[in-house]
Design a protein around this motif. Structure first.
Motif, PDB file in Angstrom:
ATOM      1  N   ALA A   1       0.814  -1.216   0.000  1.00  0.00           N
ATOM      2  CA  ALA A   1       0.000   0.000   0.000  1.00  0.00           C
ATOM      3  C   ALA A   1       0.845   1.264   0.000  1.00  0.00           C
ATOM      4  N   LEU A   2       0.328   2.253  -0.688  1.00  0.00           N
ATOM      5  CA  LEU A   2       0.830   3.620  -0.595  1.00  0.00           C
ATOM      6  C   LEU A   2      -0.242   4.357   0.185  1.00  0.00           C
ATOM      7  N   VAL A   3       0.068   4.807   1.390  1.00  0.00           N
ATOM      8  CA  VAL A   3      -0.957   5.386   2.252  1.00  0.00           C
ATOM      9  C   VAL A   3      -0.798   6.892   2.379  1.00  0.00           C
ATOM     10  N   VAL A   4      -1.910   7.598   2.289  1.00  0.00           N
ATOM     11  CA  VAL A   4      -1.949   9.053   2.446  1.00  0.00           C
ATOM     12  C   VAL A   4      -2.974   9.378   3.526  1.00  0.00           C
ATOM     13  N   MET A   5      -2.840  10.548   4.122  1.00  0.00           N
ATOM     14  CA  MET A   5      -3.783  10.934   5.167  1.00  0.00           C
ATOM     15  C   MET A   5      -5.203  11.029   4.615  1.00  0.00           C
ATOM     16  N   ARG A   6      -5.322  11.750   3.491  1.00  0.00           N
ATOM     17  CA  ARG A   6      -6.598  11.899   2.810  1.00  0.00           C
ATOM     18  C   ARG A   6      -6.331  11.822   1.320  1.00  0.00           C
ATOM     19  N   ARG A   7      -7.367  11.561   0.583  1.00  0.00           N
ATOM     20  CA  ARG A   7      -7.226  11.400  -0.866  1.00  0.00           C
ATOM     21  C   ARG A   7      -6.646  12.645  -1.527  1.00  0.00           C
ATOM     22  N   ASP A   8      -7.023  13.837  -1.043  1.00  0.00           N
ATOM     23  CA  ASP A   8      -6.529  15.057  -1.678  1.00  0.00           C
ATOM     24  C   ASP A   8      -5.052  15.313  -1.398  1.00  0.00           C
ATOM     25  N   ARG A   9      -4.458  14.567  -0.454  1.00  0.00           N
ATOM     26  CA  ARG A   9      -3.018  14.677  -0.232  1.00  0.00           C
ATOM     27  C   ARG A   9      -2.250  14.022  -1.370  1.00  0.00           C
ATOM     28  N   LEU A  10      -2.894  13.058  -2.015  1.00  0.00           N
ATOM     29  CA  LEU A  10      -2.269  12.414  -3.165  1.00  0.00           C
ATOM     30  C   LEU A  10      -2.218  13.383  -4.332  1.00  0.00           C
ATOM     31  N   ALA A  11      -3.348  14.021  -4.613  1.00  0.00           N
ATOM     32  CA  ALA A  11      -3.408  14.991  -5.719  1.00  0.00           C
ATOM     33  C   ALA A  11      -4.728  15.727  -5.691  1.00  0.00           C
ATOM     34  N   ARG A  12      -4.728  16.900  -6.316  1.00  0.00           N
ATOM     35  CA  ARG A  12      -5.971  17.632  -6.551  1.00  0.00           C
ATOM     36  C   ARG A  12      -6.238  17.674  -8.057  1.00  0.00           C
TER      37      ARG A  12
ATOM     38  N   SER B   1      -6.370   5.663   1.746  1.00  0.00           N
ATOM     39  CA  SER B   1      -6.523   6.870   2.553  1.00  0.00           C
ATOM     40  C   SER B   1      -6.668   6.463   4.016  1.00  0.00           C
ATOM     41  N   ALA B   2      -5.851   7.060   4.874  1.00  0.00           N
ATOM     42  CA  ALA B   2      -5.891   6.710   6.294  1.00  0.00           C
ATOM     43  C   ALA B   2      -7.231   7.039   6.926  1.00  0.00           C
ATOM     44  N   ASP B   3      -7.985   7.962   6.324  1.00  0.00           N
ATOM     45  CA  ASP B   3      -9.293   8.303   6.883  1.00  0.00           C
ATOM     46  C   ASP B   3     -10.360   7.270   6.542  1.00  0.00           C
ATOM     47  N   GLY B   4     -10.011   6.289   5.716  1.00  0.00           N
ATOM     48  CA  GLY B   4     -10.928   5.201   5.397  1.00  0.00           C
ATOM     49  C   GLY B   4     -11.920   5.491   4.300  1.00  0.00           C
TER      50      GLY B   4
END
Length: 221
Positions: free
Chosen positions: A71-82, A103-106
């Motif tokens: 997995a590549l994990v980010v805090m929220r989806r928008d941290r990956l990209a906008r 996304s760590a927020d699930g």
């Protein structure tokens, strides 16, 4: 499972600093009993930046393959990209390596049609929010210009008055006047800079002006 963390911090997301994002990734790893092998940080990077402008994300993708992480994990989806296209590319490349973007927020996690739809919706909202920020910034700058207020750094030979407007003066006023007088006498930019340096005249940085600064101050190429 092994996971690789990714953090992106831009100037538009002051509330989502590195510490907050890292804490969210570590909490997710502990909750899911996952080994967070490393965390890669792109600081000061816009959510719309292409992959080639994200060295930390590229490093994270390389490590995904090297460690065979799941997995590549980010805090929220928008941290990956906008940008939906960038997000889709990262997801596709991660899948080629046998990994998922989580996304760590699930939100939007999983392989169901509903989870995939949620990820697309989140990506679209992130793009909309970026466009909204840009529109608001542009409008605010337009208002400042209409009022004659300062936008950016103070130009050479000017200063900001109590109302926030520009007026003649400031610490560079004497240098600007001297540079204009020397240019008016027919000297080149390089010669003006050299002569001012020989006279001990220095700019805001405490160093003599170069030809580019002389051109900017005098408005003459």
């Amino acid at each position: 499972m092994i996971a690789i963390g990714y953090i992106r911090v831009s100037t538009d997301d002051q509330a989502l600093g590195q510490a907050a994002q890292r804490a969210a990734l570590e909490a997710w790893a502990a909750r899911e009993c996952v080994e967070l092998a490393s965390v890669h940080v792109d600081a000061g990077v816009s959510g719309a930046a292409p992959l080639e402008a994200r060295p930390a994300l590229l490093e994270a993708m390389v490590e995904l393959g090297e460690l065979k992480a799941g997995a590549l994990v980010v805090m929220r989806r928008d941290r990956l990209a906008r940008d939906p296209i960038v997000a889709a590319i990262v997801e596709r490349e991660a899948a080629k390596l046998g990994a998922r973007v989580i996304s760590a927020d699930g939100v939007g996690v999983g392989d169901s049609p509903e989870a995939q739809l949620m990820r697309r919706i989140i990506d679209a909202i992130a793009e909309y929010e970026r466009a909204l920020i840009r529109a608001r910034t542009k409008a605010a700058l337009a208002v400042k210009r209409s009022r004659g207020e300062l936008i950016g750094s103070v130009p050479l030979g000017l200063k900001v008055d109590a109302s926030g407007k520009l007026e003649q003066g400031g610490p560079d006023a004497a240098l600007v006047a001297r540079a204009k007088a020397l240019r008016a006498s027919g000297l080149s930019l390089v010669k003006v800079a050299a002569l001012m340096a020989s006279e001990g005249l220095v700019g805001r940085s405490g160093r003599p002006w170069n030809a580019t600064q002389v051109a900017r101050a005098t408005g003459r190429p």
